[in-house]
Design an enzyme around this catalytic site. Structure first.
Site, short mmCIF file in Angstrom:
data_model
loop_
_atom_site.label_atom_id
_atom_site.label_comp_id
_atom_site.label_asym_id
_atom_site.label_seq_id
_atom_site.Cartn_x
_atom_site.Cartn_y
_atom_site.Cartn_z
N PRO A 70 0.82 -1.21 0.00
CA PRO A 70 0.00 0.00 0.00
C PRO A 70 0.86 1.27 0.00
CG PRO A 70 0.04 -0.95 2.19
CD PRO A 70 0.80 -1.90 1.31
N ASP A 121 5.57 2.52 2.47
CA ASP A 121 4.74 1.35 2.66
C ASP A 121 3.90 1.62 3.91
OD1 ASP A 121 3.62 -1.09 3.34
OD2 ASP A 121 5.42 -2.26 2.93
N HIS A 122 2.59 1.79 3.74
CA HIS A 122 1.75 2.21 4.86
C HIS A 122 1.69 1.17 5.97
CE1 HIS A 122 -0.92 4.89 6.82
NE2 HIS A 122 -1.45 5.43 5.73
N ARG A 123 2.07 -0.06 5.68
CA ARG A 123 2.12 -1.09 6.73
C ARG A 123 3.27 -0.84 7.70
NH1 ARG A 123 2.66 -6.16 2.82
NH2 ARG A 123 4.30 -4.73 2.12
#
Length: 469
Positions: free
Chosen positions: A262, A441-443
């Site tokens: 993401p 990376d939104h994680r």
């Protein structure tokens, strides 16, 4: 019995390789350490070394063969007292000569622990030699994947053939041993230490264990096949360009990245006036050799690498990578740098960049970039890292968004430096500035954390003396 030479796994993600060239021919005597062949991977051309003495009795895979699977026998070496003429290739329908399976590639999402990465010093030949040697083994049936209750999805263990044999004879489970070799490979001394320390026994055969639940694989969107695409164009109006290994790998990884990671993007402008002045001062002070050439010449990209490395130390939560069920936070700033080559790109990694001087980063980057363009980098020189820099400023690109290279948590896209009109203290002024965009990376990195990292980077670029202390 003949010794089986296997197609080596020269990097953690390698599945196939091209046998580019044989440097020995049938009937030649080989000694341990002799280079016998050259293998082309998707990234580089590397050497295969013999680990036993004998005579190269039979070449099973001719040079020029493409897509040879890892662990497939490529040649047979006649051992001591064995007649090389009596050694022959296994016929169809009969079992292949016994061979210890070379270690399978680790998943790309599981990087080596930081302490082991630090051991893979660029230019260190020993790690590569150990990798190649671990793929030549005495004859014997290839063992199945290690049973660990994960069924066919089980992760194979990195271990040398000798270590596997000793563990098997002693009934020791390799899963209970921590490897000390390159990339965490288990070697002989690790097994013997485990035996003396009372390691746990080997697990029961996989067939007797209940298979563990497998995570659902990400469903990638279907794409049109070659014939479907060609049907959309008039015959004779295009040229077909076959994909080489590098382009196939790039295509696969980038599609996976955009469909499974993401991404989100943060951009800001950095003023360069102070940096350009400091760069000019440092370059002017460079000592000259006897031909009058300066010992070094710093680029803006050298400052960018250093600034990002120091910024990651100031915002340590952003110095992280995604590892499926956890986040790995790195202690040092290992920064990858995208290098364009014909047909693709490499991302060699500057290890512990926060500890290195600007001149050291500049020299190391020149060496890595030069060898990248000749496809002579070792796997440990372009794997790992928590972030990367992609600079297209030299092409006049003002700003762009780069694709994250998993398992990295971020990548910084750098645009061109140019004169811009700004307002300072209520009055118009002209400054040198560039736009940078951080892909996250939104994680791993949330919006506020990414903004904090980018703010720390901007402060270092605009006050570059902070990189020298």
């Amino acid at each position: 019995m003949p010794i089986n030479v296997l197609m080596p796994a020269l990097s953690p993600t390698m599945e196939k390789g091209n046998l580019a060239k044989w440097l020995k021919k049938e009937g030649d005597t080989v000694k341990s350490g002799d280079v016998i062949a050259e293998i082309e991977t998707d990234k580089a051309t590397m050497e295969v070394e013999a680990v036993d003495e004998g005579v190269l009795a039979k070449i099973l895979v001719p040079e020029g063969t493409a897509d040879v699977p890892v662990n497939q026998p490529i040649a047979l070496i006649a051992g001591e007292g064995e007649d090389p003429k009596s050694v022959s290739a296994p016929s169809a329908g009969t079992p292949a000569p016994k061979a210890e399976a070379a270690p399978a590639a680790q998943p790309a999402s599981a990087p080596a622990p930081a302490a082991r990465q630090a051991d893979a010093v660029p230019g260190d030949r020993s790690a590569h030699m150990a990798d190649a040697r671990a793929n030549v083994a005495p004859a014997g049936p290839a063992p199945a994947a290690r049973p660990n209750g994960a069924g066919e999805g089980a992760q194979r263990i990195f271990a040398s053939p000798l270590a596997r044999r000793i563990a098997r004879e002693a009934g020791v489970d390799l899963a209970s041993i921590q490897g000390s070799g390159p990339h965490g490979r288990i070697v002989e001394k690790d097994v013997r230490a485990a035996i003396s320390g009372g390691a746990r026994p080997a697990a029961a055969p996989a067939a007797m264990q209940a298979p563990a639940a497998q995570p659902a694989a990400p469903q990638l969107a279907p794409s049109m096949g070659a014939e479907q695409v060609k049907a959309m164009f008039e015959p004779g109006t295009y040229e077909e360009v076959p994909l080489d290994g590098m382009r196939k790998t790039i295509a696969k990884r980038l599609v996976e990245s955009k469909q499974t990671v993401p991404h989100f993007y943060l951009s800001l402008d950095c003023e360069l006036d102070a940096l350009m002045a400091l760069r000019e001062q440092i370059n002017a002070a460079a000592p000259k050799d006897k031909d009058g050439k300066p010992a070094y010449k710093l680029s803006v990209n050298d400052f960018v690498i250093k600034a990002l490395a120091v910024a990651l130390q100031r915002v340590p939560a952003a110095n992280a990578v995604w590892a499926e069920d956890r986040i790995l936070r790195m202690k040092h700033s290992d920064v990858g740098v995208a290098v364009a080559i014909e047909g693709g790109l490499f991302t060699p990694v500057i290890r512990r960049a926060e500890q290195k001087t600007l001149t050291a980063i500049s020299a190391e980057m020149k060496d890595l970039a030069g060898r990248a363009r000749n496809r002579r980098l070792k796997p440990e020189e372009y794997t790992g890292g928590s972030t990367a820099v992609s600079n297209l400023g030299m092409f006049g690109i003002k700003n762009f968004q780069a694709v994250i290279n998993p398992p990295h948590g971020t990548i910084l896209a750098v645009g061109a430096g140019e004169s811009r009109m700004v307002v300072k203290d209520g009055a118009p002024a002209v400054v040198q500035a560039m736009t940078v965009t951080l892909s996250c990376d939104h994680r791993v990195v949330d919006g506020a954390l990414g903004a904090e990292l980018l703010a720390a980077f901007k402060q270092l670029i605009e006050s570059p003396m902070g990189m020298l202390v």
